[in-house]
Write a protein that holds these residues in place. Structure first.
Motif, short mmCIF file in Angstrom:
data_model
loop_
_atom_site.label_atom_id
_atom_site.label_comp_id
_atom_site.label_asym_id
_atom_site.label_seq_id
_atom_site.Cartn_x
_atom_site.Cartn_y
_atom_site.Cartn_z
N THR A 1 62.28 3.71 -50.55
CA THR A 1 61.67 2.38 -50.63
C THR A 1 61.20 1.91 -49.25
O THR A 1 60.14 1.31 -49.14
CB THR A 1 62.67 1.35 -51.20
N ARG A 2 61.99 2.20 -48.23
CA ARG A 2 61.61 1.77 -46.89
C ARG A 2 60.30 2.43 -46.46
O ARG A 2 59.43 1.78 -45.91
CB ARG A 2 62.71 2.12 -45.89
N LYS B 1 56.45 7.72 -35.86
CA LYS B 1 56.62 8.39 -34.57
C LYS B 1 57.43 9.67 -34.69
O LYS B 1 57.73 10.29 -33.68
CB LYS B 1 57.31 7.45 -33.57
N TRP C 1 67.80 7.08 -50.58
CA TRP C 1 67.79 5.62 -50.37
C TRP C 1 66.71 5.16 -49.40
O TRP C 1 66.40 3.99 -49.34
CB TRP C 1 69.17 5.16 -49.90
N VAL D 1 65.60 2.51 -31.68
CA VAL D 1 64.65 2.16 -32.74
C VAL D 1 65.33 2.50 -34.05
O VAL D 1 65.98 3.53 -34.17
CB VAL D 1 63.37 2.98 -32.59
N SER D 2 65.19 1.61 -35.03
CA SER D 2 65.99 1.84 -36.23
C SER D 2 65.50 3.04 -37.01
O SER D 2 66.28 3.73 -37.63
CB SER D 2 66.01 0.60 -37.10
N ASP D 3 64.21 3.33 -37.00
CA ASP D 3 63.72 4.41 -37.82
C ASP D 3 62.37 4.91 -37.30
O ASP D 3 61.34 4.30 -37.53
CB ASP D 3 63.58 3.91 -39.26
N LYS E 1 57.37 0.97 -48.24
CA LYS E 1 57.05 -0.33 -47.66
C LYS E 1 56.29 -0.19 -46.35
O LYS E 1 55.43 -1.00 -46.03
CB LYS E 1 58.35 -1.10 -47.39
N ALA E 2 56.66 0.83 -45.57
CA ALA E 2 56.04 1.03 -44.26
C ALA E 2 54.70 1.77 -44.37
O ALA E 2 54.12 2.14 -43.35
CB ALA E 2 56.99 1.79 -43.35
N ASN E 3 54.25 1.99 -45.60
CA ASN E 3 52.97 2.68 -45.84
C ASN E 3 52.90 4.06 -45.21
O ASN E 3 51.87 4.43 -44.65
CB ASN E 3 51.80 1.84 -45.33
N GLN F 1 65.61 8.49 -25.37
CA GLN F 1 64.25 8.53 -25.89
C GLN F 1 64.11 7.68 -27.15
O GLN F 1 63.06 7.14 -27.43
CB GLN F 1 63.85 9.97 -26.21
N ARG F 2 65.21 7.59 -27.88
CA ARG F 2 65.14 6.85 -29.13
C ARG F 2 65.21 5.35 -28.90
O ARG F 2 64.66 4.57 -29.67
CB ARG F 2 66.32 7.27 -30.01
N ALA F 3 65.92 4.98 -27.85
CA ALA F 3 66.00 3.57 -27.44
C ALA F 3 66.32 2.65 -28.62
O ALA F 3 65.74 1.59 -28.76
CB ALA F 3 64.70 3.14 -26.78
N ALA G 1 59.73 5.74 -40.06
CA ALA G 1 59.04 4.58 -40.63
C ALA G 1 58.00 4.03 -39.66
O ALA G 1 57.01 3.42 -40.07
CB ALA G 1 60.05 3.49 -40.98
N ALA G 2 58.22 4.26 -38.36
CA ALA G 2 57.26 3.78 -37.36
C ALA G 2 56.13 4.79 -37.17
O ALA G 2 55.23 4.57 -36.37
CB ALA G 2 57.97 3.54 -36.04
#
Lengths: 292, 440
Positions: free
Chosen positions: B285-286, B273, B282, B265-267, B289-291, B261-263, B270-271
């Motif tokens: 910040t990511r 989802k 840590w 995807v790095s994060d 950045k991803a709002n 299901q994760r396929a 952040a997406a």
């Protein structure tokens, strides 16, 4: 009459079969090519994305907006022009050194009989079997003792001694070149070095081209060497510059991919240039290049 | 530590060299005007290099005109350690470097790191400024050998927008893992009705399974993290249940995505989802950045009944090969001792949870401008019960890490129950414990 028509029909049918076969083969090849291009396509697409789109899920193939500035940013955020210069310099020295030394040593192995030749060749080949990680620390200590740390010397000088793989390749290729050519030159009064430079060297060009390409690509991709031996940024190579985009806390994927696309170009160009050599090598007459 | 083999190999070489060099501790001439060069080797990202490392060096050199700090930085961890180990084995160690907790301990055991005991005594460093649970990770036989700078403390990041949309109340301090599961269930949704889940309650955090063990049992994975003799997970049913509970998040409730299901995807967080994510500072910040409109909640509480958290992090250490230990120490003090400039600069970067108690209470950490209203204090929960994620701290960790990844890998895909896998793991671990000396 009838027979002529029959013949025509048969010919037409054959032509049709031939054509449809060809279409099928091309379709297959195009499919395969597309499949192989997926990773590259993804690299390119990521290189043109905004920070937000890089992490989008489900993944986006067509970036919108297309951020061409990523390329500018990626190559100016760090002094990549210096890294490129360094890498080209190292690669140029290594390729030249490797081509000269490997062909010369292989010439010796292929054309001269001397006591211990086979043993020497065996020793040479056995150096290929050693895992490079095992040599990491001893080599490091050697170059430290020589005072060569943080210079290009540890990355270039060893290549002047050839490498087992390219010497082996050259020797096999040389075995396929008729000895009569050497002998004819010898009768005309040529010494061994003259035979090498006038007869052998021009004839083995295709193999040299192959070695040059392998060497260039491996030097271009080398990461461990520069990582261990170089420490000041003014000496960095492209592979170290690329790695700098990745860090523990976050990776700027879009910039990383943009820099990676640009870093792919030199090996590609070198490959296309060298291809001419391969082809001209195949058309060489009188050399049994297909043997060995 | 990708290749355990190489790590072991280099460790052995390291050991030999330390013996050969006989730990020759050269004393430094204490005249403070001779020009001295210190090599500082780091693994920071470009932002910290530009905003912290370079200004720190500038400032230090201004205060000490005779000292030059040669800075070198390798961003990625595994490459950093490859180079560091080669340098140490080659007698070319940097004066000051930045090992992670378990690496620091392994190096200290092998004599590659200098004890700081005399310096701390001489300069009257107040060690009570550090949380004792953290400082003890950097001590061996009662001697401190490195100064910790941060901790990899964990918290629950949650996406406020997704909570609002689903009408789910925000997590409250003191919530339990059961509450966590209910919340995750309410937020796992198939938004487009195609029968596939598009939004998960929480992104994968299964590699943090020891967290559930601490939370439900109040103890670590081994009886003694420095001299492990017993694998407590195998003998404690609560620990085995904790592992099964994480697997069930995927396999039974499916509030956490499986690998398919994760396929890759790095994060997912952040997406946008996944509604929650258990991870450390840590990532802040990511997500900025991803709002992502996020807040932080403390980790849920388990059967142990007390909040727990993660203790390991990074530290500054001085090489035992250093020819200028006094200067190196002075610089480390400037970086990480109580009241230090270095940590103070790092606070502004929003990248870490400081190890120094004074800075944990600093408004720049707790209420930074970039994160208005975000509950940064969530990272400080559980400070009385801190455990290292690298358990045991002993050099055998690398082998143990590879072993559990292999065994529990089958649990995560439902091919084995936690009970079966831990029983098998116990056999492997028993063998490691019997040959503990081989790893040292």
């Amino acid at each position: 009459m009838e027979t002529a028509i029959d013949l025509k029909q048969i010919q037409a049918r054959q032509l049709f079969l031939k054509l449809s076969m060809r279409v099928f083969i091309y379709a297959m090849l195009i499919l395969g090519a597309l499949f192989i291009f997926i990773p590259f396509g993804w690299t390119l697409s990521t290189a043109l994305k905004t920070d937000q789109q890089v992490l989008a899920y489900p993944p986006v193939w067509i970036p919108s907006p297309v951020v061409w500035e990523n390329f500018v940013k990626a190559l100016t955020i760090r002094p990549f022009h210096i890294y490129y210069f360094n890498t080209f310099l190292i690669a140029f020295i290594c390729v030249t050194a490797q081509v000269l030394s490997s062909s010369l040593v292989a010439y010796g192995f292929a054309r001269f009989r001397f006591p211990g030749r086979n043993l020497l060749f065996f020793v040479l080949l056995s150096t290929m079997m050693l895992p490079s990680n095992l040599l990491l620390v001893p080599r490091f200590i050697l170059f430290k003792t020589l005072g060569w740390l943080d210079t290009f010397l540890p990355l270039t000088i060893p290549h002047f001694f050839g490498s087992a793989f390219s010497i082996f390749l050259m020797r096999q290729y040389l075995m396929g070149i008729p000895l009569e050519l050497d002998e004819a030159a010898k009768i005309d009064g040529a010494g061994p070095l003259r035979v090498y430079s006038s007869i052998i060297f021009p004839l083995v060009r295709p193999a040299l081209g192959a070695i040059a390409v392998f060497e260039f690509v491996s030097v271009w991709r080398d990461f461990m060497g520069p990582l261990i031996y170089l420490s000041s940024e003014k000496h960095y190579t492209v592979s170290l510059g690329l790695a700098a985009f990745k860090s523990e806390f976050f990776t700027e994927w879009n910039l990383f991919m943009a820099a990676a696309v640009v870093a792919m170009l030199p090996p590609l160009i070198v490959f296309f240039i060298a291809q001419k050599y391969f082809i001209s090598g195949a058309s060489l007459t009188g050399s049994g290049a297909s043997k060995g | 530590m990708k290749s355990v083999g190489r790590f072991l190999l280099v460790s052995v070489l390291l050991l030999m060299l330390v013996f050969v060099s006989g730990c020759a501790k050269k004393t430094e001439s204490t005249s403070s005007n001779e020009p001295v060069t210190i090599r500082w080797f780091m693994r920071w990202d470009q932002a910290r290099v530009d905003n912290v490392a370079k200004p720190v060096i500038e400032e230090y050199q201004k205060l000490h005109p005779n000292v030059t700090i040669e800075f070198e930085n390798i961003g990625s961890g595994s490459q950093y350690y490859t180079k560091l180990q080669t340098m140490i084995a080659g007698g070319q160690a940097p004066d000051v470097f930045y090992p992670a907790t378990h690496v620091a301990y392994a190096y200290a055991m092998k004599g590659a790191i200098r004890s700081l005991k005399d310096f701390i005594k001489r300069d009257k460093i107040d060690l009570s400024a550090y949380n004792p649970n953290i400082l003890s990770l950097y001590s061996m036989n009662g001697e401190v050998y490195a100064l910790p700078i941060d901790t990899a403390a964990l918290a629950v990041f949650y996406n406020k927008d997704l909570f609002d949309k689903a009408g789910v109340p925000y997590p409250k301090a003191g919530w339990t893992w059961d509450d966590f599961l209910e919340t995750a269930k309410a937020l796992t949704q198939d938004t487009d009705g195609d029968g596939r889940i598009d939004q998960f309650g929480v992104d994968q955090f299964r590699n943090y399974w020891p967290l559930l063990v601490w939370s439900n049992t109040g103890h670590g994975l081994f009886d003694d993290m420095r001299k492990p003799t017993k694998f407590l997970v195998a003998s404690d049913p609560k620990a085995i249940d904790s592992i099964q509970w994480i697997a069930d998040l995927m396999l039974v409730h499916n509030v956490m995505p499986t690998d398919e299901q994760r396929a890759d995807v790095s994060d997912l967080f952040a997406a946008g989802k996944s509604a929650m994510q258990i991870v450390g500072h840590w990532r802040v910040t990511r997500y900025l950045k991803a709002n992502i409109n996020f807040d932080l909640a403390p980790l849920p509480i388990g059967d142990f009944g007390q909040p727990v958290n993660r203790a390991d992090g990074s530290c500054f250490a001085i090489s035992s090969q250093s020819k200028h230990p006094d200067t190196a120490w002075d610089f480390v003090k400037f970086l990480a001792a109580p009241g230090a400039k270095g940590v103070s600069m790092l606070l502004d970067m929003q990248l870490m949870v400081p190890a120094l108690t004074e800075y944990q209470q600093d408004p720049r950490f707790l209420h930074p401008e970039q994160l208005p209203g975000v509950n940064k204090a969530a990272f400080l929960e559980g400070k009385d019960h801190l455990f290292p994620m690298y358990d045991p701290l002993h050099p055998m960790y690398a082998t143990f890490d590879a072993a559990w990844k292999q065994e529990l890998g089958l649990v995560w895909i439902g091919q084995e129950t936690a009970k079966e896998a831990v029983a098998k793991l116990d056999k492997t671990v028993a063998d490691m414990l019997a040959h503990l000396k081989d790893y040292e």
